[in-house]
Write a protein that holds these residues in place. Sequence first.
Motif, mmCIF file in Angstrom:
data_model
loop_
_atom_site.group_PDB
_atom_site.id
_atom_site.type_symbol
_atom_site.label_atom_id
_atom_site.label_comp_id
_atom_site.label_asym_id
_atom_site.label_seq_id
_atom_site.Cartn_x
_atom_site.Cartn_y
_atom_site.Cartn_z
ATOM 1 N N LEU A 231 0.827 -1.207 0.000
ATOM 2 C CA LEU A 231 0.000 0.000 0.000
ATOM 3 C C LEU A 231 0.862 1.258 0.000
ATOM 4 O O LEU A 231 0.588 2.216 -0.742
ATOM 5 C CB LEU A 231 -0.924 -0.012 1.215
ATOM 6 C CG LEU A 231 -1.835 1.224 1.391
ATOM 7 C CD1 LEU A 231 -2.769 1.362 0.200
ATOM 8 C CD2 LEU A 231 -2.624 1.132 2.686
ATOM 9 N N LEU A 232 1.903 1.269 0.817
ATOM 10 C CA LEU A 232 2.808 2.418 0.859
ATOM 11 C C LEU A 232 3.486 2.643 -0.487
ATOM 12 O O LEU A 232 3.661 3.785 -0.926
ATOM 13 C CB LEU A 232 3.856 2.218 1.956
ATOM 14 C CG LEU A 232 3.368 2.358 3.405
ATOM 15 C CD1 LEU A 232 4.482 1.991 4.380
ATOM 16 C CD2 LEU A 232 2.886 3.786 3.668
ATOM 17 N N VAL A 234 2.287 1.803 -3.449
ATOM 18 C CA VAL A 234 1.278 2.337 -4.380
ATOM 19 C C VAL A 234 1.027 3.816 -4.107
ATOM 20 O O VAL A 234 0.953 4.634 -5.029
ATOM 21 C CB VAL A 234 -0.035 1.533 -4.269
ATOM 22 C CG1 VAL A 234 -1.154 2.219 -5.066
ATOM 23 C CG2 VAL A 234 0.161 0.117 -4.777
ATOM 24 N N LEU A 235 0.896 4.165 -2.810
ATOM 25 C CA LEU A 235 0.663 5.567 -2.446
ATOM 26 C C LEU A 235 1.838 6.453 -2.868
ATOM 27 O O LEU A 235 1.643 7.581 -3.337
ATOM 28 C CB LEU A 235 0.443 5.678 -0.935
ATOM 29 C CG LEU A 235 -0.870 5.091 -0.398
ATOM 30 C CD1 LEU A 235 -0.903 5.169 1.122
ATOM 31 C CD2 LEU A 235 -2.072 5.820 -0.987
ATOM 32 N N TYR A 236 3.060 5.928 -2.710
ATOM 33 C CA TYR A 236 4.243 6.693 -3.116
ATOM 34 C C TYR A 236 4.243 6.939 -4.625
ATOM 35 O O TYR A 236 4.505 8.052 -5.086
ATOM 36 C CB TYR A 236 5.512 5.947 -2.711
ATOM 37 C CG TYR A 236 6.780 6.581 -3.241
ATOM 38 C CD1 TYR A 236 7.348 7.675 -2.600
ATOM 39 C CD2 TYR A 236 7.398 6.090 -4.398
ATOM 40 C CE1 TYR A 236 8.499 8.277 -3.083
ATOM 41 C CE2 TYR A 236 8.539 6.685 -4.899
ATOM 42 C CZ TYR A 236 9.091 7.776 -4.238
ATOM 43 O OH TYR A 236 10.220 8.362 -4.738
ATOM 44 N N GLN A 238 1.653 6.952 -6.654
ATOM 45 C CA GLN A 238 0.582 7.884 -7.001
ATOM 46 C C GLN A 238 0.951 9.309 -6.611
ATOM 47 O O GLN A 238 0.690 10.263 -7.356
ATOM 48 C CB GLN A 238 -0.718 7.459 -6.301
ATOM 49 C CG GLN A 238 -1.292 6.138 -6.803
ATOM 50 C CD GLN A 238 -1.595 6.159 -8.293
ATOM 51 O OE1 GLN A 238 -2.112 7.140 -8.824
ATOM 52 N NE2 GLN A 238 -1.254 5.079 -8.978
ATOM 53 N N TYR A 239 1.562 9.465 -5.439
ATOM 54 C CA TYR A 239 1.968 10.800 -4.980
ATOM 55 C C TYR A 239 3.046 11.383 -5.890
ATOM 56 O O TYR A 239 3.036 12.587 -6.193
ATOM 57 C CB TYR A 239 2.491 10.705 -3.542
ATOM 58 C CG TYR A 239 2.965 12.014 -2.966
ATOM 59 C CD1 TYR A 239 2.072 13.050 -2.716
ATOM 60 C CD2 TYR A 239 4.315 12.213 -2.663
ATOM 61 C CE1 TYR A 239 2.507 14.258 -2.184
ATOM 62 C CE2 TYR A 239 4.757 13.418 -2.129
ATOM 63 C CZ TYR A 239 3.849 14.433 -1.891
ATOM 64 O OH TYR A 239 4.285 15.620 -1.368
ATOM 65 N N SER A 240 3.956 10.526 -6.339
ATOM 66 C CA SER A 240 5.041 10.993 -7.207
ATOM 67 C C SER A 240 4.532 11.440 -8.571
ATOM 68 O O SER A 240 5.230 12.155 -9.288
ATOM 69 C CB SER A 240 6.093 9.891 -7.382
ATOM 70 O OG SER A 240 5.565 8.794 -8.114
ATOM 71 N N LYS A 241 3.316 11.019 -8.933
ATOM 72 C CA LYS A 241 2.753 11.406 -10.231
ATOM 73 C C LYS A 241 2.062 12.759 -10.177
ATOM 74 O O LYS A 241 1.753 13.346 -11.220
ATOM 75 C CB LYS A 241 1.764 10.340 -10.709
ATOM 76 C CG LYS A 241 2.419 9.025 -11.117
ATOM 77 C CD LYS A 241 1.378 8.019 -11.581
ATOM 78 C CE LYS A 241 2.044 6.706 -11.997
ATOM 79 N NZ LYS A 241 1.043 5.693 -12.434
ATOM 80 N N THR A 242 1.773 13.256 -8.968
ATOM 81 C CA THR A 242 1.161 14.568 -8.833
ATOM 82 C C THR A 242 2.234 15.648 -8.945
ATOM 83 O O THR A 242 3.388 15.420 -8.562
ATOM 84 C CB THR A 242 0.438 14.702 -7.479
ATOM 85 O OG1 THR A 242 1.411 14.622 -6.422
ATOM 86 C CG2 THR A 242 -0.591 13.597 -7.310
ATOM 87 N N GLY A 245 3.750 16.365 -5.534
ATOM 88 C CA GLY A 245 4.541 15.225 -5.071
ATOM 89 C C GLY A 245 5.851 15.106 -5.814
ATOM 90 O O GLY A 245 6.912 14.900 -5.207
#
Length: 402
Positions: A231-232, A234-236, A238-242, A245
């Motif tokens: 989960l971490l 995946v969240l990383y 997704q955050y890196s794509k913003t 982020g």
Amino acid sequence: MATFVYKGYDKTGKSINGAIEAENEKLVVERLRQADYIVTSVQPKTAASGGFQLSFGNSVKLKDVAVFSRQFAIMVQSGIPMLRCLDILHQQQENKTFKNVLAQVKKSVEDGSTLSESFAAHPKVFPQVFVSMIRAGEVGGVLDEALERLAEHLDKEHELKEKIKSATTYPKVIFVFAIAVVCILVTFVVPQFASMFQSFGSKLPAITQFVLDLSHFMQKYFLFIIAAGALLAVLYVQYSKTPAGRSKIDAISLKIPVFGPMNLKIAVARFTRILGTLVRSGVPILLALEVTEQTAGNAVVAKAIASARDSIKEGDSIAGPLAASGVFPLMVTQMISIGEETGAIEAMLNRIADFYDREVQVLVDSLMSLIEPFMIIFLAVIVGGIIASIMLPMFDIYSQIH
């Protein structure tokens, strides 16, 4: 009628993008050209809108494109017609993915599109700097020179990526290996001794008690740990794509001890190499800066380049905004300033790139000589600590028996 997403530039060099309905990509390009737009990318909306895609094997590497550029340049210099060059290069290409792309490029040129527009339709294979230089070569009638410079640039870019890999792959592999060894020992090996230690009855050494507690925790929450880790991750991602982020992560990457200076040198080498190559090829400075901004590889550096581009539109120099950003070293901005004053900006940029390429190589060699013994010691301490936690109580048992 299908919907296509396009990207390009208007006559002033300003980037444009949007969606348009047409029967095929060729009609989209024709309509945009009639509006005096320079097209760099046209894709079906479903393909360009994102989504999860997997690719197995036959990916087109930067080295493949560099070899293609050099072969293409030699053929054009030899007077072979362009379509014949594309046909020969297509037939001799062994990479199936690249072979298919070249077939589409050849078909697009046969249908009336320019070479740069045909390449631009495949942004995953031909980067924007490639398309911009081909376009400049077509306009200036120096396509062979543009291709030769492209080959040199792509070779340098490939070497730079290999340097990055050599500096980061080894510690990553050792770290993952260390984690795997610890998980196996703690989850499967240590529990075999737990019952024996408990029957012993006496107080266990602190290190042994810690390892046993860690073993019990991992056995009890193993699936939870795996799920939480996934989960971490995946969240990383997704955050890196913003935008926020990516900007935050890239800013941190420039401040990490040891690796931060290396990341900055890599970014400076890439920026100066690409900008110098584009300017030398006749690409307008505003368009060249926009291309380097999009290919910078670091959001912080890209922001500094964007600031420079905006300032140039208002009549400012390149060096001033780059210096004001606080990202680029003083030597870089001073050399760029001298290049602007003397009218030799492209030569100065290439000298900076060569200097930082050498700096990156020296830094990588130094890091490798330091990282290797450090990682061996790290692995020895971790594994040795676990083994010691098992052996210490056994020595106590042995001493009591005798």
